[in-house]
Design an enzyme around this catalytic site. Sequence first.
Site, PDB file in Angstrom:
ATOM      1  N   GLU A  94     -26.316  34.251  22.680  1.00  0.00           N
ATOM      2  CA  GLU A  94     -25.398  34.381  23.809  1.00  0.00           C
ATOM      3  C   GLU A  94     -24.710  33.058  24.110  1.00  0.00           C
ATOM      4  O   GLU A  94     -25.284  31.990  23.898  1.00  0.00           O
ATOM      5  CB  GLU A  94     -26.175  34.865  25.037  1.00  0.00           C
ATOM      6  CG  GLU A  94     -26.675  36.295  24.831  1.00  0.00           C
ATOM      7  CD  GLU A  94     -27.560  36.823  25.954  1.00  0.00           C
ATOM      8  OE1 GLU A  94     -27.606  38.051  26.111  1.00  0.00           O
ATOM      9  OE2 GLU A  94     -28.200  36.034  26.665  1.00  0.00           O
ATOM     10  N   CYS A 107     -21.000  27.120  27.609  1.00  0.00           N
ATOM     11  CA  CYS A 107     -22.415  26.854  27.403  1.00  0.00           C
ATOM     12  C   CYS A 107     -22.805  27.577  26.118  1.00  0.00           C
ATOM     13  O   CYS A 107     -22.712  28.804  26.044  1.00  0.00           O
ATOM     14  CB  CYS A 107     -23.196  27.385  28.607  1.00  0.00           C
ATOM     15  SG  CYS A 107     -24.977  27.286  28.397  1.00  0.00           S
ATOM     16  N   CYS A 114     -36.052  30.397  20.528  1.00  0.00           N
ATOM     17  CA  CYS A 114     -36.423  28.992  20.755  1.00  0.00           C
ATOM     18  C   CYS A 114     -37.889  28.819  20.382  1.00  0.00           C
ATOM     19  O   CYS A 114     -38.703  29.708  20.608  1.00  0.00           O
ATOM     20  CB  CYS A 114     -36.217  28.624  22.227  1.00  0.00           C
ATOM     21  SG  CYS A 114     -36.370  26.846  22.550  1.00  0.00           S
ATOM     22  N   CYS A 118     -41.292  26.798  27.277  1.00  0.00           N
ATOM     23  CA  CYS A 118     -41.144  26.511  28.705  1.00  0.00           C
ATOM     24  C   CYS A 118     -41.433  27.795  29.487  1.00  0.00           C
ATOM     25  O   CYS A 118     -40.826  28.838  29.234  1.00  0.00           O
ATOM     26  CB  CYS A 118     -39.734  26.010  28.998  1.00  0.00           C
ATOM     27  SG  CYS A 118     -39.298  24.561  28.026  1.00  0.00           S
ATOM     28  N   CYS A 121     -38.499  29.833  31.361  1.00  0.00           N
ATOM     29  CA  CYS A 121     -37.233  30.121  30.671  1.00  0.00           C
ATOM     30  C   CYS A 121     -37.309  31.436  29.912  1.00  0.00           C
ATOM     31  O   CYS A 121     -38.261  31.684  29.165  1.00  0.00           O
ATOM     32  CB  CYS A 121     -36.910  28.981  29.710  1.00  0.00           C
ATOM     33  SG  CYS A 121     -35.392  29.268  28.771  1.00  0.00           S
ATOM     34  N   GLU A 166     -33.288  24.763  21.224  1.00  0.00           N
ATOM     35  CA  GLU A 166     -33.442  23.332  21.483  1.00  0.00           C
ATOM     36  C   GLU A 166     -32.535  22.593  20.485  1.00  0.00           C
ATOM     37  O   GLU A 166     -32.851  22.512  19.289  1.00  0.00           O
ATOM     38  CB  GLU A 166     -34.916  22.939  21.304  1.00  0.00           C
ATOM     39  CG  GLU A 166     -35.185  21.463  21.269  1.00  0.00           C
ATOM     40  CD  GLU A 166     -34.520  20.659  22.382  1.00  0.00           C
ATOM     41  OE1 GLU A 166     -34.673  21.019  23.557  1.00  0.00           O
ATOM     42  OE2 GLU A 166     -33.811  19.676  22.068  1.00  0.00           O
ATOM     43  N   SER A 197     -28.103  19.029  25.827  1.00  0.00           N
ATOM     44  CA  SER A 197     -29.261  19.055  26.714  1.00  0.00           C
ATOM     45  C   SER A 197     -30.529  19.263  25.894  1.00  0.00           C
ATOM     46  O   SER A 197     -30.600  20.169  25.069  1.00  0.00           O
ATOM     47  CB  SER A 197     -29.090  20.194  27.722  1.00  0.00           C
ATOM     48  OG  SER A 197     -30.235  20.299  28.535  1.00  0.00           O
ATOM     49  N   SER A 220     -34.005  17.826  30.189  1.00  0.00           N
ATOM     50  CA  SER A 220     -34.614  18.766  31.138  1.00  0.00           C
ATOM     51  C   SER A 220     -35.976  18.208  31.515  1.00  0.00           C
ATOM     52  O   SER A 220     -36.938  18.374  30.782  1.00  0.00           O
ATOM     53  CB  SER A 220     -34.756  20.137  30.482  1.00  0.00           C
ATOM     54  OG  SER A 220     -33.483  20.596  30.102  1.00  0.00           O
ATOM     55  N   ASN A 296     -33.422  30.216  38.463  1.00  0.00           N
ATOM     56  CA  ASN A 296     -33.008  31.605  38.302  1.00  0.00           C
ATOM     57  C   ASN A 296     -34.225  32.400  37.871  1.00  0.00           C
ATOM     58  O   ASN A 296     -34.732  32.198  36.768  1.00  0.00           O
ATOM     59  CB  ASN A 296     -31.919  31.720  37.233  1.00  0.00           C
ATOM     60  CG  ASN A 296     -30.718  30.901  37.621  1.00  0.00           C
ATOM     61  OD1 ASN A 296     -30.163  31.084  38.689  1.00  0.00           O
ATOM     62  ND2 ASN A 296     -30.347  29.964  36.777  1.00  0.00           N
ATOM     63  N   CYS A 339     -28.522  29.603  33.801  1.00  0.00           N
ATOM     64  CA  CYS A 339     -29.472  28.794  33.019  1.00  0.00           C
ATOM     65  C   CYS A 339     -30.800  29.506  32.886  1.00  0.00           C
ATOM     66  O   CYS A 339     -31.362  29.955  33.880  1.00  0.00           O
ATOM     67  CB  CYS A 339     -29.784  27.474  33.708  1.00  0.00           C
ATOM     68  SG  CYS A 339     -28.466  26.307  33.687  1.00  0.00           S
TER      69      CYS A 339
HETATM   70  N1  SAH Z   1     -33.593  23.441  25.221  1.00  0.00           N
HETATM   71  C1  SAH Z   1     -32.603  22.715  25.909  1.00  0.00           C
HETATM   72  C2  SAH Z   1     -31.357  23.514  26.254  1.00  0.00           C
HETATM   73  C3  SAH Z   1     -31.549  24.898  26.819  1.00  0.00           C
HETATM   74  S1  SAH Z   1     -32.125  25.051  28.477  1.00  0.00           S
HETATM   75  C4  SAH Z   1     -33.191  22.077  27.149  1.00  0.00           C
HETATM   76  O1  SAH Z   1     -34.360  22.316  27.421  1.00  0.00           O
HETATM   77  O2  SAH Z   1     -32.522  21.291  27.800  1.00  0.00           O
HETATM   78  C5  SAH Z   1     -30.815  24.546  29.505  1.00  0.00           C
HETATM   79  C6  SAH Z   1     -31.261  24.189  30.922  1.00  0.00           C
HETATM   80  O3  SAH Z   1     -31.633  25.356  31.659  1.00  0.00           O
HETATM   81  C7  SAH Z   1     -32.460  23.283  30.934  1.00  0.00           C
HETATM   82  O4  SAH Z   1     -32.333  22.261  31.862  1.00  0.00           O
HETATM   83  C8  SAH Z   1     -33.544  24.249  31.327  1.00  0.00           C
HETATM   84  O5  SAH Z   1     -34.650  23.595  31.832  1.00  0.00           O
HETATM   85  C9  SAH Z   1     -32.833  25.117  32.325  1.00  0.00           C
HETATM   86  N2  SAH Z   1     -33.550  26.368  32.620  1.00  0.00           N
HETATM   87  C10 SAH Z   1     -34.370  27.052  31.825  1.00  0.00           C
HETATM   88  N3  SAH Z   1     -34.838  28.154  32.451  1.00  0.00           N
HETATM   89  C11 SAH Z   1     -34.273  28.168  33.678  1.00  0.00           C
HETATM   90  C12 SAH Z   1     -34.329  29.074  34.787  1.00  0.00           C
HETATM   91  N4  SAH Z   1     -35.054  30.183  34.737  1.00  0.00           N
HETATM   92  N5  SAH Z   1     -33.598  28.757  35.871  1.00  0.00           N
HETATM   93  C13 SAH Z   1     -32.818  27.665  35.913  1.00  0.00           C
HETATM   94  N6  SAH Z   1     -32.717  26.783  34.890  1.00  0.00           N
HETATM   95  C14 SAH Z   1     -33.432  27.030  33.792  1.00  0.00           C
END
Ligand code: SAH
Length: 348
Positions: A94, A107, A114, A118, A121, A166, A197, A220, A296, A339
């Site tokens: 996406e 974005c 991935c 996390c 996420c 990532e 990021s 992050s 979110n 995000c």
């Molecule tokens: N893997 C990379 C890029 C993808 S995540 C990274 O970790 O930076 C992009 C951003 O969205 C990151 O800052 C991540 O921590 C954030 N993110 C992930 N899940 C989220 C959620 N449920 N709500 C808000 N931000 C979130």
Amino acid sequence: MKDKKRDIRALSKEQLREFFVAEGDKSFRGTQVYEWLWSKGAHSFEDMTNISKQTRQMLDDNFVINHIKVDHMQRSSDGTIKNAVKLHDGFTVESVLIPTFSRTTACVSSQVGCSLDCKFCATAKLKRMRNLNPDEIYDQVVAIDNESRLYNNMPLSNIVFMGMGEPLMNYKNVLKSIAMITSTEGLGMSPKRITVSTSGVPKMIKKLADDEVKFNLAVSLHAAIDEVRTQIMPFNANFPLKDLADSLAYWYEKTNRRVTYEYLIWEGINDQQKDIDALVDFCKIIPCKVNIIEYNPIDDGEFQQASSSVTDRYQHQLEKNGITVTVRRSRGKDIDAACGQLANKSAE
Ligand code: SAH
């Protein structure tokens, strides 16, 4: 030959030029085809009208052009657009277009799924299937640029690698895609408008510095205490904050550019004074900016956004210490485009 056609956009301009020389043609033909593939965005060899029919047939016998296909497009009430993008082998990723009054940001995804885990996420729930190729990342940007021109009457102004995956675990392809995005043979965008990021892979952050990249870096962070960070981002056990801090110091020493830390605040996880103090200390390592993002929710309800008084406390104490902070509201929530919500729901 037919059953083993190669992806022609995996070749560099030099490799294409060499291919034509090996075929007994002129190297210049390689440049012409390269322009068709990238700046003119040709979807088939047929389109390459200044190339002879015979040469086009020869290309068709040897290569394929793997363009992505926007399978499904959703528009949010706030103008955010989410594309479900079908890849040549059937996988879906996406990408999102986020318009504000002053800029339009794409974005983009860098991997199918991935490999990180996390806990907060949605993408982490999908297994990492494969890395995206440079052209698959590039095509996401082109698709969003076209949509931005069509729906908002303006070209894309910024790109963030904050979609699925990532980026630093697909290092080579991400850098190749950025080389094309910034090249005048591609989209000619300034690297200053691109942000990669990362969840924080120290070795690769050092490599970025060594490679003297010109784009921006965001990390992050979400917690500046190891036990807390490992609880929500388990890979932190292998890449502890000390290593991350060292790599960021190295980055700053080499590039002289500040880093953005993305930060989410959850009830009962990182909402205490000790969490704020640790973040303030971490922010003193190199010049930086903190982006506090709104959480979110993903389906399982394990995490709760902390109250706004906690966010205020964070903001106040960071500012008191001379650290720039922005508090960002999420966009596109109604279409799961915000995000951390990218989980291929639209493709179901
Ligand atoms: N893997 C990379 C890029 C993808 S995540 C990274 O970790 O930076 C992009 C951003 O969205 C990151 O800052 C991540 O921590 C954030 N993110 C992930 N899940 C989220 C959620 N449920 N709500 C808000 N931000 C979130």
